[in-house]
Design a protein around this motif. Structure first.
Motif, mmCIF file in Angstrom:
data_model
loop_
_atom_site.group_PDB
_atom_site.id
_atom_site.type_symbol
_atom_site.label_atom_id
_atom_site.label_comp_id
_atom_site.label_asym_id
_atom_site.label_seq_id
_atom_site.Cartn_x
_atom_site.Cartn_y
_atom_site.Cartn_z
ATOM 1 N N ASP A 112 -9.364 11.424 -6.408
ATOM 2 C CA ASP A 112 -9.130 11.387 -4.961
ATOM 3 C C ASP A 112 -10.173 12.209 -4.218
ATOM 4 O O ASP A 112 -10.609 11.836 -3.119
ATOM 5 C CB ASP A 112 -7.727 11.911 -4.635
ATOM 6 C CG ASP A 112 -6.639 10.901 -4.972
ATOM 7 O OD1 ASP A 112 -6.970 9.706 -5.143
ATOM 8 O OD2 ASP A 112 -5.461 11.302 -5.073
ATOM 9 N N LEU A 113 -10.572 13.335 -4.809
ATOM 10 C CA LEU A 113 -11.610 14.171 -4.195
ATOM 11 C C LEU A 113 -12.911 13.382 -4.072
ATOM 12 O O LEU A 113 -13.556 13.379 -3.017
ATOM 13 C CB LEU A 113 -11.815 15.437 -5.037
ATOM 14 C CG LEU A 113 -12.763 16.525 -4.515
ATOM 15 C CD1 LEU A 113 -12.364 17.884 -5.109
ATOM 16 C CD2 LEU A 113 -14.217 16.236 -4.867
ATOM 17 N N PHE A 114 -13.276 12.705 -5.142
ATOM 18 C CA PHE A 114 -14.493 11.887 -5.159
ATOM 19 C C PHE A 114 -14.428 10.788 -4.100
ATOM 20 O O PHE A 114 -15.359 10.606 -3.299
ATOM 21 C CB PHE A 114 -14.668 11.283 -6.556
ATOM 22 C CG PHE A 114 -15.669 10.163 -6.637
ATOM 23 C CD1 PHE A 114 -17.031 10.421 -6.627
ATOM 24 C CD2 PHE A 114 -15.248 8.843 -6.742
ATOM 25 C CE1 PHE A 114 -17.957 9.389 -6.709
ATOM 26 C CE2 PHE A 114 -16.159 7.808 -6.827
ATOM 27 C CZ PHE A 114 -17.520 8.082 -6.811
ATOM 28 N N LEU A 115 -13.322 10.053 -4.075
ATOM 29 C CA LEU A 115 -13.175 8.955 -3.120
ATOM 30 C C LEU A 115 -13.171 9.462 -1.682
ATOM 31 O O LEU A 115 -13.728 8.816 -0.781
ATOM 32 C CB LEU A 115 -11.883 8.178 -3.408
ATOM 33 C CG LEU A 115 -11.842 7.412 -4.737
ATOM 34 C CD1 LEU A 115 -10.451 6.840 -4.971
ATOM 35 C CD2 LEU A 115 -12.891 6.302 -4.767
ATOM 36 N N ASP A 116 -12.567 10.626 -1.467
ATOM 37 C CA ASP A 116 -12.503 11.183 -0.116
ATOM 38 C C ASP A 116 -13.892 11.564 0.391
ATOM 39 O O ASP A 116 -14.215 11.341 1.567
ATOM 40 C CB ASP A 116 -11.585 12.413 -0.112
ATOM 41 C CG ASP A 116 -11.434 13.005 1.284
ATOM 42 O OD1 ASP A 116 -10.952 12.290 2.180
ATOM 43 O OD2 ASP A 116 -11.809 14.180 1.477
ATOM 44 N N VAL A 117 -14.719 12.125 -0.492
ATOM 45 C CA VAL A 117 -16.076 12.502 -0.084
ATOM 46 C C VAL A 117 -16.894 11.256 0.256
ATOM 47 O O VAL A 117 -17.635 11.235 1.247
ATOM 48 C CB VAL A 117 -16.771 13.326 -1.186
ATOM 49 C CG1 VAL A 117 -18.255 13.492 -0.880
ATOM 50 C CG2 VAL A 117 -16.123 14.693 -1.312
ATOM 51 N N VAL A 118 -16.763 10.214 -0.554
ATOM 52 C CA VAL A 118 -17.473 8.961 -0.263
ATOM 53 C C VAL A 118 -16.989 8.389 1.071
ATOM 54 O O VAL A 118 -17.787 7.941 1.902
ATOM 55 C CB VAL A 118 -17.263 7.931 -1.392
ATOM 56 C CG1 VAL A 118 -17.906 6.588 -1.018
ATOM 57 C CG2 VAL A 118 -17.854 8.442 -2.699
ATOM 58 N N LYS A 119 -15.683 8.439 1.293
ATOM 59 C CA LYS A 119 -15.106 7.913 2.539
ATOM 60 C C LYS A 119 -15.612 8.694 3.748
ATOM 61 O O LYS A 119 -15.978 8.099 4.778
ATOM 62 C CB LYS A 119 -13.578 7.987 2.469
ATOM 63 C CG LYS A 119 -12.876 7.441 3.707
ATOM 64 C CD LYS A 119 -11.360 7.522 3.558
ATOM 65 C CE LYS A 119 -10.658 6.974 4.786
ATOM 66 N NZ LYS A 119 -9.175 7.048 4.638
ATOM 67 N N ARG A 120 -15.638 10.027 3.639
ATOM 68 C CA ARG A 120 -16.092 10.850 4.764
ATOM 69 C C ARG A 120 -17.577 10.632 5.049
ATOM 70 O O ARG A 120 -18.001 10.620 6.205
ATOM 71 C CB ARG A 120 -15.804 12.326 4.481
ATOM 72 C CG ARG A 120 -14.335 12.692 4.678
ATOM 73 C CD ARG A 120 -14.083 14.180 4.642
ATOM 74 N NE ARG A 120 -14.058 14.687 3.278
ATOM 75 C CZ ARG A 120 -14.931 15.520 2.769
ATOM 76 N NH1 ARG A 120 -15.952 15.941 3.500
ATOM 77 N NH2 ARG A 120 -14.820 15.959 1.529
ATOM 78 N N THR A 121 -18.358 10.448 3.986
ATOM 79 C CA THR A 121 -19.783 10.185 4.178
ATOM 80 C C THR A 121 -19.984 8.832 4.857
ATOM 81 O O THR A 121 -20.823 8.688 5.751
ATOM 82 C CB THR A 121 -20.526 10.202 2.829
ATOM 83 O OG1 THR A 121 -20.245 11.427 2.143
ATOM 84 C CG2 THR A 121 -22.033 10.090 3.034
ATOM 85 N N ALA A 122 -19.201 7.846 4.448
ATOM 86 C CA ALA A 122 -19.287 6.514 5.063
ATOM 87 C C ALA A 122 -18.908 6.569 6.541
ATOM 88 O O ALA A 122 -19.541 5.927 7.386
ATOM 89 C CB ALA A 122 -18.375 5.542 4.321
ATOM 90 N N SER A 123 -17.884 7.351 6.860
ATOM 91 C CA SER A 123 -17.421 7.452 8.250
ATOM 92 C C SER A 123 -18.469 8.095 9.147
ATOM 93 O O SER A 123 -18.576 7.764 10.335
ATOM 94 C CB SER A 123 -16.123 8.273 8.309
ATOM 95 O OG SER A 123 -15.086 7.626 7.598
ATOM 96 N N ALA A 124 -19.246 9.012 8.564
ATOM 97 C CA ALA A 124 -20.268 9.710 9.350
ATOM 98 C C ALA A 124 -21.579 8.934 9.414
ATOM 99 O O ALA A 124 -22.447 9.246 10.230
ATOM 100 C CB ALA A 124 -20.523 11.095 8.753
ATOM 101 N N ALA A 125 -21.711 7.922 8.547
ATOM 102 C CA ALA A 125 -22.954 7.144 8.489
ATOM 103 C C ALA A 125 -22.921 6.000 9.497
ATOM 104 O O ALA A 125 -21.902 5.733 10.139
ATOM 105 C CB ALA A 125 -23.159 6.603 7.075
ATOM 106 N N GLU A 126 -24.049 5.314 9.605
ATOM 107 C CA GLU A 126 -24.155 4.178 10.516
ATOM 108 C C GLU A 126 -24.893 3.036 9.834
ATOM 109 O O GLU A 126 -25.597 3.236 8.840
ATOM 110 C CB GLU A 126 -24.911 4.576 11.797
ATOM 111 C CG GLU A 126 -24.227 5.645 12.631
ATOM 112 C CD GLU A 126 -25.043 6.033 13.855
ATOM 113 O OE1 GLU A 126 -26.206 5.586 13.945
ATOM 114 O OE2 GLU A 126 -24.523 6.772 14.704
ATOM 115 N N GLY A 127 -24.727 1.849 10.384
ATOM 116 C CA GLY A 127 -25.512 0.695 9.959
ATOM 117 C C GLY A 127 -25.388 0.348 8.490
ATOM 118 O O GLY A 127 -24.292 0.337 7.915
ATOM 119 N N VAL A 128 -26.540 0.076 7.882
ATOM 120 C CA VAL A 128 -26.598 -0.382 6.495
ATOM 121 C C VAL A 128 -25.978 0.632 5.538
ATOM 122 O O VAL A 128 -25.257 0.260 4.604
ATOM 123 C CB VAL A 128 -28.065 -0.656 6.084
ATOM 124 C CG1 VAL A 128 -28.158 -0.932 4.589
ATOM 125 C CG2 VAL A 128 -28.621 -1.834 6.869
#
Length: 230
Positions: free
Chosen positions: A136-152
């Protein structure tokens, strides 16, 4: 107080260096997955292995991967496919490193048992709880990075996240074996406290160092192969 301040500053420097190293790895290309795996394991060996520290390590890896991919996209629009592939490889490398952390924890228990040593029930229970939260920690970090990212980059990370949730991760696959071993060991310890002569976290960190440096190639190859099949 001064020592605590120095320690905090040192930890921040290590995290900043990890982020920069990942960013540089993305920029230079090559075997991004393997580079991320090794850098992550190295960072784990240098720090305590509590969930907060692991979260900071994962966040630094993902931020470095994001920034490196973003840099590629800014340089040339035709780098889109390359940036997507390297983001994917970075996530896979992080997944593999965390899976190897889980496997090292299992191996530490097995080695201690082979020497007729046991860790305390308290430490086993706490470590098992930490491991249960690892995926869950791993998935949460990926999710938070995706939320802060843009575009591609955001699209790529969201696709990777959906795939991981749907098909599972290398971490989750390894945790099945690791948690079963922990449950068995906790049951065998009972309510008594045993002095093992070593700490589980230190034993795990030592094994992580061996994995990162290629001493334990079996674990490295097996878990990497498992991660690549996801």
């Amino acid at each position: 107080m001064q020592n605590e301040t120095n320690s905090t500053a040192h930890n921040q420097d290590e995290i900043a260096k990890l982020e920069a190293d990942i960013r540089e790895a993305i920029a230079h290309g090559g075997d991004v997955k393997e580079t991320v795996r090794q850098l992550t394991l190295k960072a784990m060996h240098a720090k305590s292995l509590d969930p907060e520290s692991l979260g900071r390590i994962a966040a630094a890896v993902m931020q470095g991967a994001h920034d490196g991919a973003q840099q590629k996209l800014q340089l040339a629009s035709e780098q889109t496919h390359t940036a997507q592939a390297q983001i994917s490889n970075a996530v896979s490398g992080l997944d593999t490193a965390f899976a190897q952390f889980a496997e090292a924890s299992k191996l530490a228990l097995e080695e201690a048992a082979g020497k007729a040593q046991q860790f305390s029930r308290e430490e086993l229970t706490k470590t098992r709880a930490d491991l249960e939260a690892l995926e869950d920690l791993f998935l949460d970090v990926v999710k938070r990075t995706a939320s802060a990212a843009e575009g591609v980059i955001a699209d790529t990370l969201n696709d990777l996240l959906a795939h991981a949730i749907r098909n599972g991760t290398a971490i989750g696959a390894q945790l099945q074996d690791t948690l079963a071993t922990f449950s068995h060991q906790i049951g065998s310890v009972g309510h008594a406290q045993f002095e093992a002569g070593l700490q589980l976290t230190q034993a795990t960190a030592d094994l992580l160092h061996k994995i990162a440096t290629g001493v334990l190639t079996g674990i490295s190859e097996q878990t990497s192969k498992s991660g690549s099949q996801k």
